[in-house]
Write a protein that holds these residues in place. Sequence first.
Motif, PDB file in Angstrom:
ATOM      1  N   MET A 150       1.101   1.825  -0.957  1.00 22.98           N
ATOM      2  CA  MET A 150      -0.075   2.609  -0.152  1.00 22.98           C
ATOM      3  C   MET A 150      -1.677   2.485  -0.715  1.00 22.98           C
ATOM      4  O   MET A 150      -2.385   2.745   0.019  1.00 22.98           O
ATOM      5  N   THR A 151      -1.462   2.847  -2.027  1.00 21.24           N
ATOM      6  CA  THR A 151      -2.702   3.183  -2.720  1.00 21.24           C
ATOM      7  C   THR A 151      -3.300   2.204  -3.788  1.00 21.24           C
ATOM      8  O   THR A 151      -4.296   2.116  -4.178  1.00 21.24           O
ATOM      9  N   GLY A 152      -2.561   1.226  -3.987  1.00 23.93           N
ATOM     10  CA  GLY A 152      -2.646   0.297  -5.025  1.00 23.93           C
ATOM     11  C   GLY A 152      -2.475   0.952  -6.300  1.00 23.93           C
ATOM     12  O   GLY A 152      -2.428   2.072  -6.596  1.00 23.93           O
ATOM     13  N   ALA A 153      -2.199   0.333  -7.390  1.00 24.70           N
ATOM     14  CA  ALA A 153      -1.597   0.647  -8.733  1.00 24.70           C
ATOM     15  C   ALA A 153      -2.664   1.296  -9.370  1.00 24.70           C
ATOM     16  O   ALA A 153      -2.449   2.507  -9.906  1.00 24.70           O
ATOM     17  N   ARG A 154      -4.127   1.028  -9.193  1.00 22.22           N
ATOM     18  CA  ARG A 154      -5.106   1.918 -10.183  1.00 22.22           C
ATOM     19  C   ARG A 154      -5.097   3.264  -9.504  1.00 22.22           C
ATOM     20  O   ARG A 154      -5.376   4.312 -10.200  1.00 22.22           O
ATOM     21  N   TYR A 196      -6.276  -0.368   0.000  1.00 23.62           N
ATOM     22  CA  TYR A 196      -5.598  -1.003  -1.219  1.00 23.62           C
ATOM     23  C   TYR A 196      -4.184  -1.213  -0.878  1.00 23.62           C
ATOM     24  O   TYR A 196      -3.264  -1.823  -1.434  1.00 23.62           O
ATOM     25  N   ARG A 197      -3.825  -1.026   0.405  1.00 26.17           N
ATOM     26  CA  ARG A 197      -2.403  -1.043   0.761  1.00 26.17           C
ATOM     27  C   ARG A 197      -1.912  -2.448   0.779  1.00 26.17           C
ATOM     28  O   ARG A 197      -2.736  -3.169   1.294  1.00 26.17           O
ATOM     29  N   THR A 198      -0.667  -2.776   0.754  1.00 28.75           N
ATOM     30  CA  THR A 198      -0.110  -3.840   1.082  1.00 28.75           C
ATOM     31  C   THR A 198       0.355  -3.913   2.664  1.00 28.75           C
ATOM     32  O   THR A 198       0.229  -2.843   3.211  1.00 28.75           O
ATOM     33  N   ASP A 199       0.699  -5.016   3.164  1.00 25.30           N
ATOM     34  CA  ASP A 199       0.760  -5.208   4.496  1.00 25.30           C
ATOM     35  C   ASP A 199       2.085  -4.280   4.863  1.00 25.30           C
ATOM     36  O   ASP A 199       2.915  -4.028   4.305  1.00 25.30           O
ATOM     37  N   GLN A 200       1.852  -3.656   6.131  1.00 28.43           N
ATOM     38  CA  GLN A 200       2.938  -3.089   6.635  1.00 28.43           C
ATOM     39  C   GLN A 200       4.322  -3.890   6.725  1.00 28.43           C
ATOM     40  O   GLN A 200       4.192  -5.051   7.094  1.00 28.43           O
ATOM     41  N   PRO A 201       5.302  -3.311   6.352  1.00 28.42           N
ATOM     42  CA  PRO A 201       6.443  -4.302   6.338  1.00 28.42           C
ATOM     43  C   PRO A 201       6.905  -4.347   7.835  1.00 28.42           C
ATOM     44  O   PRO A 201       6.928  -3.687   8.849  1.00 28.42           O
ATOM     45  N   CYS A 202       8.115  -5.412   7.870  1.00 37.06           N
ATOM     46  CA  CYS A 202       8.946  -5.354   9.113  1.00 37.06           C
ATOM     47  C   CYS A 202       8.146  -5.670  10.296  1.00 37.06           C
ATOM     48  O   CYS A 202       8.336  -5.389  11.587  1.00 37.06           O
ATOM     49  N   ASN A 203       6.889  -6.263  10.220  1.00 37.16           N
ATOM     50  CA  ASN A 203       5.929  -6.673  11.377  1.00 37.16           C
ATOM     51  C   ASN A 203       5.197  -5.302  12.034  1.00 37.16           C
ATOM     52  O   ASN A 203       5.059  -5.332  13.229  1.00 37.16           O
TER      53      ASN A 203
END
Length: 524
Positions: free
Chosen positions: A341-345, A317-324
Amino acid sequence: MNMQLINRNFLATHCKRRNFLLGAGLITGLVVASQWHPVMAQTTFSGYPFSLGVASGDPLPDSVVLWTRLAPDPVNGGGMSRVNVPVQWQIARDENMTQVVQKGTVLATPELAHSVHVDVRGLEPDRWYWYQFKVGNEVSPKGRTRTAAAPHSSIQKFNFAFASCQDWQNGFYTAYKHMADEDLDLVVHLGDYIYEYGPRSGAPRQHIGPEIVTLSDYRNRYALYRTDVNLQAAHANFPWIFTWDDHEVDNNYANFIPEDNQSRQAFEGRRANAYQAYYEHMPLRLSSLPKQSSMLLYRRLTFGDLAEFNVLDTRQYRTDQPCNDGLKPRCDAALDSKATMTGARQEGWLLRGLDQSKARWNVIAQQTMLGQFDFDARPDSQVFNVDQWDGYVAARNRLLSFLAQRKPSNPVVITGDIHSSWVHDLKTDFNNPLSATVGTEFVGTSITSNFPTNSIAPVKAALSNNPHTKFFDAAYRGYVRCQLTRERWQTDYRVVSSILEENASISTLASFVVENGQPGAKTA
């Protein structure tokens, strides 16, 4: 050889009439079956059908999941025909299997690679059981498992180990040989159970075939790993709790974003293949049965009033790693309040569980390092691993602020991923050594996976810039043993002398304690 074609309704009625206990393995096979298959009471196999051993997992006070997979030719697709095969199981109070408390028959189906997951109910809390499977004239090895203590019951001690990162090609699983001899109630695996890569020249042992992508690929890779006798011994001796990291699918993947240049559609297919093979090879309940490319893996397990484990999934559920991605100074995206890292739920589920917990020790079992670590020893610059929580600063701050404000009892984070041993005091402000310590993190080394030797000295040089980091070692492989009482948690870093020697010795590299009500680790 009796073969009979039967449909789902007849099977359910037939089994009920014969007083078979319908375990989750049978139900699972029926749920996912895409077509009818004949049921074959198979009595002969091309090889030993229990070549992958037995396992148990996710213990509850009255239940545990028993697992095996029929695989007479394990690394070549399993070697089973596309038929449903009845598998008998039994569970007993004694090792000789004379005091059988439950038994039944489940179907091993081709849709799940002839794996079975028996969710045995009605057991007594906080006791050892032994179990075994039989198919035709073939009998599996015996396994030993243990139920959890009853909710809110007072228990005085609890012993468990945690492990992660077991690259087959990097060395031998001697650590598991020693783990199997420990006095444990539970094992927790924090991810990277397999690695997806193709063969590596010069390795002590080799992966079979190129990088894995298809369902057949993933099944064969799990089967290869499960043929290891030391891994089988550790599975057979204790119940396990599992979560994954990235290599069960693809290195450093985030949600539906792969490491490589792959279309969303292609990666969804790959992730679905990986998730199904993961379920097929782990003693998980039906609630974790994948739905295409999604699979519910985060969950909570409680052991009396002494310990509660919050098992996280920080990949799906994580968003993409930042800063490439990578090791670098933080960019603005690493501070984004929407990064997760986990998603809101899952985040809400974790915080609610911690807030409501009655346990003395509240364990967060997860993958990448939660504590901040600046890898740059120079005082005027900073470098962070943004695949870790250092790339998700706002999400980490929400968790640590919650720990500071709501004060759940003795939060302890256990972590894998980085192939090295660390101890962190978790601070409300890592940049201020005087800020409050709100928890403790123990990061375990790998079973076999490598930490670059040339990176050890730079990390050691940076330790002085990270005073909340109490311990670091990357030279040794092994696992972590934790001994819990009502007043103290002791962590022992157990390491093998070599991963290249099958008879390597085991020793304790370092030990740390956390006292009840006093967050932060001290040398034992």
